[in-house]
Each structure stands twice: as C-alpha cells, then as structure tokens.
Design a protein around this motif. Structure first.
Motif, mmCIF file in Angstrom:
data_model
loop_
_atom_site.group_PDB
_atom_site.id
_atom_site.type_symbol
_atom_site.label_atom_id
_atom_site.label_comp_id
_atom_site.label_asym_id
_atom_site.label_seq_id
_atom_site.Cartn_x
_atom_site.Cartn_y
_atom_site.Cartn_z
ATOM 1 N N GLN A 28 0.830 -1.203 0.000
ATOM 2 C CA GLN A 28 0.000 0.000 0.000
ATOM 3 C C GLN A 28 0.867 1.257 0.000
ATOM 4 O O GLN A 28 0.541 2.232 -0.669
ATOM 5 C CB GLN A 28 -0.942 -0.002 1.203
ATOM 6 C CG GLN A 28 -2.071 -0.979 1.061
ATOM 7 C CD GLN A 28 -2.987 -0.990 2.266
ATOM 8 O OE1 GLN A 28 -2.587 -0.657 3.374
ATOM 9 N NE2 GLN A 28 -4.226 -1.388 2.045
ATOM 10 N N HIS A 29 1.954 1.209 0.736
ATOM 11 C CA HIS A 29 2.879 2.339 0.740
ATOM 12 C C HIS A 29 3.503 2.524 -0.644
ATOM 13 O O HIS A 29 3.623 3.646 -1.139
ATOM 14 C CB HIS A 29 3.966 2.112 1.798
ATOM 15 C CG HIS A 29 4.938 3.226 1.899
ATOM 16 N ND1 HIS A 29 4.610 4.466 2.418
ATOM 17 C CD2 HIS A 29 6.240 3.316 1.539
ATOM 18 C CE1 HIS A 29 5.660 5.245 2.363
ATOM 19 N NE2 HIS A 29 6.670 4.578 1.838
ATOM 20 N N LEU A 30 3.876 1.425 -1.275
ATOM 21 C CA LEU A 30 4.450 1.472 -2.618
ATOM 22 C C LEU A 30 3.434 2.038 -3.621
ATOM 23 O O LEU A 30 3.788 2.812 -4.507
ATOM 24 C CB LEU A 30 4.899 0.074 -3.040
ATOM 25 C CG LEU A 30 5.609 -0.072 -4.370
ATOM 26 C CD1 LEU A 30 6.909 0.731 -4.380
ATOM 27 C CD2 LEU A 30 5.913 -1.543 -4.634
ATOM 28 N N LEU A 31 2.178 1.668 -3.446
ATOM 29 C CA LEU A 31 1.124 2.136 -4.349
ATOM 30 C C LEU A 31 0.956 3.656 -4.281
ATOM 31 O O LEU A 31 0.605 4.285 -5.279
ATOM 32 C CB LEU A 31 -0.198 1.451 -3.999
ATOM 33 C CG LEU A 31 -1.348 1.606 -4.963
ATOM 34 C CD1 LEU A 31 -0.999 1.013 -6.312
ATOM 35 C CD2 LEU A 31 -2.586 0.949 -4.405
ATOM 36 N N SER A 32 1.238 4.243 -3.129
ATOM 37 C CA SER A 32 1.081 5.696 -2.994
ATOM 38 C C SER A 32 2.270 6.472 -3.563
ATOM 39 O O SER A 32 2.233 7.704 -3.601
ATOM 40 C CB SER A 32 0.877 6.065 -1.521
ATOM 41 O OG SER A 32 2.039 5.783 -0.787
ATOM 42 N N SER A 33 3.273 5.790 -4.033
ATOM 43 C CA SER A 33 4.445 6.434 -4.625
ATOM 44 C C SER A 33 4.062 7.135 -5.927
ATOM 45 O O SER A 33 3.336 6.576 -6.750
ATOM 46 C CB SER A 33 5.521 5.381 -4.896
ATOM 47 O OG SER A 33 6.478 5.861 -5.799
ATOM 48 N N PRO A 34 4.550 8.365 -6.159
ATOM 49 C CA PRO A 34 4.233 9.084 -7.402
ATOM 50 C C PRO A 34 4.704 8.325 -8.651
ATOM 51 O O PRO A 34 4.049 8.364 -9.687
ATOM 52 C CB PRO A 34 4.975 10.406 -7.269
ATOM 53 C CG PRO A 34 5.263 10.563 -5.827
ATOM 54 C CD PRO A 34 5.333 9.188 -5.244
ATOM 55 N N LEU A 35 5.812 7.616 -8.537
ATOM 56 C CA LEU A 35 6.329 6.855 -9.676
ATOM 57 C C LEU A 35 5.352 5.751 -10.086
ATOM 58 O O LEU A 35 5.096 5.538 -11.270
ATOM 59 C CB LEU A 35 7.695 6.263 -9.329
ATOM 60 C CG LEU A 35 8.431 5.524 -10.439
ATOM 61 C CD1 LEU A 35 8.708 6.465 -11.604
ATOM 62 C CD2 LEU A 35 9.720 4.943 -9.903
ATOM 63 N N ILE A 36 4.790 5.061 -9.113
ATOM 64 C CA ILE A 36 3.828 3.989 -9.393
ATOM 65 C C ILE A 36 2.499 4.583 -9.851
ATOM 66 O O ILE A 36 1.862 4.073 -10.775
ATOM 67 C CB ILE A 36 3.625 3.101 -8.147
ATOM 68 C CG1 ILE A 36 4.935 2.416 -7.753
ATOM 69 C CG2 ILE A 36 2.523 2.075 -8.374
ATOM 70 C CD1 ILE A 36 5.500 1.455 -8.759
ATOM 71 N N ALA A 37 2.075 5.668 -9.211
ATOM 72 C CA ALA A 37 0.800 6.301 -9.568
ATOM 73 C C ALA A 37 0.789 6.799 -11.007
ATOM 74 O O ALA A 37 -0.256 6.813 -11.662
ATOM 75 C CB ALA A 37 0.494 7.439 -8.609
ATOM 76 N N SER A 38 1.947 7.179 -11.524
ATOM 77 C CA SER A 38 2.013 7.701 -12.894
ATOM 78 C C SER A 38 2.221 6.599 -13.933
ATOM 79 O O SER A 38 2.280 6.892 -15.128
ATOM 80 C CB SER A 38 3.143 8.726 -13.009
ATOM 81 O OG SER A 38 4.400 8.101 -12.796
ATOM 82 N N ASN A 39 2.305 5.361 -13.503
ATOM 83 C CA ASN A 39 2.530 4.233 -14.407
ATOM 84 C C ASN A 39 1.360 3.253 -14.274
ATOM 85 O O ASN A 39 1.372 2.384 -13.395
ATOM 86 C CB ASN A 39 3.859 3.561 -14.047
ATOM 87 C CG ASN A 39 4.235 2.461 -15.001
ATOM 88 O OD1 ASN A 39 3.417 1.981 -15.771
ATOM 89 N ND2 ASN A 39 5.484 2.049 -14.926
ATOM 90 N N PRO A 40 0.327 3.346 -15.158
ATOM 91 C CA PRO A 40 -0.867 2.506 -15.020
ATOM 92 C C PRO A 40 -0.589 1.000 -14.981
ATOM 93 O O PRO A 40 -1.191 0.296 -14.161
ATOM 94 C CB PRO A 40 -1.731 2.897 -16.230
ATOM 95 C CG PRO A 40 -1.299 4.289 -16.547
ATOM 96 C CD PRO A 40 0.170 4.343 -16.231
ATOM 97 N N PRO A 41 0.299 0.450 -15.824
ATOM 98 C CA PRO A 41 0.546 -1.001 -15.719
ATOM 99 C C PRO A 41 1.150 -1.395 -14.358
ATOM 100 O O PRO A 41 0.760 -2.408 -13.773
ATOM 101 C CB PRO A 41 1.524 -1.297 -16.848
ATOM 102 C CG PRO A 41 1.359 -0.183 -17.822
ATOM 103 C CD PRO A 41 0.981 1.012 -16.999
ATOM 104 N N ALA A 42 2.070 -0.591 -13.855
ATOM 105 C CA ALA A 42 2.670 -0.883 -12.546
ATOM 106 C C ALA A 42 1.626 -0.739 -11.441
ATOM 107 O O ALA A 42 1.582 -1.543 -10.501
ATOM 108 C CB ALA A 42 3.850 0.040 -12.288
#
Length: 129
Positions: A28-42
């Motif tokens: 959940q913490h990783l999901l809130s990362s801007p890098l992950i949020a800007s990458n739909p497949p990730a």
C-alpha cells in the motif's frame, strides 16, 4: 518436541499473520508512490499484489474462503468458513490481539464480518475468566 506445543503453534500463527500484514502495508505504501501512480501497468500490478496479500492475510488469521476470480462476484458470508480455534489461539496473546486490531480494517467486508462473532465470543469469555 518443543515445536509441536500449543504455545509454539500460536506463536507461528501470529508470526505468519504479521508477515502478511507487513506485506499488505508495504504494498500500500508502494502504491502511494508518485512513480507507481504515474505508471498505469505498474499500478494495476501492485493492486493485484495487494489483493493477493490481503487474501494471504485473511488465511493467516483463520479465514477460509474460495479464491476471488476476476469477473465473478465476491464470496459472501455463506461461502466463508472461519477456523475459530485458530482465531482463538491468536487472540490469546497480547501481540495476537494487536495483530487482529491492525488487520481488521484491511480485510474485505465479508471477511471482516465473519471475524466479529468469534472476537465478541472470545472477549465475553475472556472477561469472565
């Protein structure tokens, strides 16, 4: 054999629960990362991993249910079985009660509701002991 004792079994159950809880929290913490949020497949992959980790958390807490299949309805309370002895073993320790408290909000609603009856029964018995 000390590893076959009831106390050791309780400790292992709590340890598996915490491992699953920490996995969910980390994802959940990783999901809130801007890098992950800007990458739909990730983002989609992390969401699938969270769903899987929450299922493992449920299992580690004594909840048995059919697996969630995409496109199929979520299991209902009638589909869910609860291992009351397993839940009771976890609730017998302070660290196990803390695990349950931290985990309840992460479980799916049908899983959460199935836990309430056992927790209420345990608490009412615990008060009279």
């Amino acid at each position: 054999n000390p590893f076959s004792s009831r106390l050791w079994t309780m400790r292992r159950a709590v340890q598996r629960g915490y491992e699953a809880l920490y996995t969910v929290q980390e994802l959940q913490h990783l999901l809130s990362s801007p890098l992950i949020a800007s990458n739909p497949p990730a983002h989609a992959e992390i969401c699938r991993e969270i769903d899987s980790a929450v299922q493992l958390l449920s299992q580690s807490l004594g909840i048995r249910s059919p697996p969630c299949v995409p496109g199929m309805p979520m299991p209902t309370e009638a589909d869910i079985a609860l291992d009351g002895g397993h839940v009771g073993a976890i609730l017998q320790t302070a660290i196990g009660r803390k695990l349950m408290t931290r985990s309840l909000k992460l479980l799916s609603p049908p899983h959460r509701y199935s836990m309430h009856i056992v927790i209420i029964l345990f608490q009412s018995i615990f008060v009279y002991i």
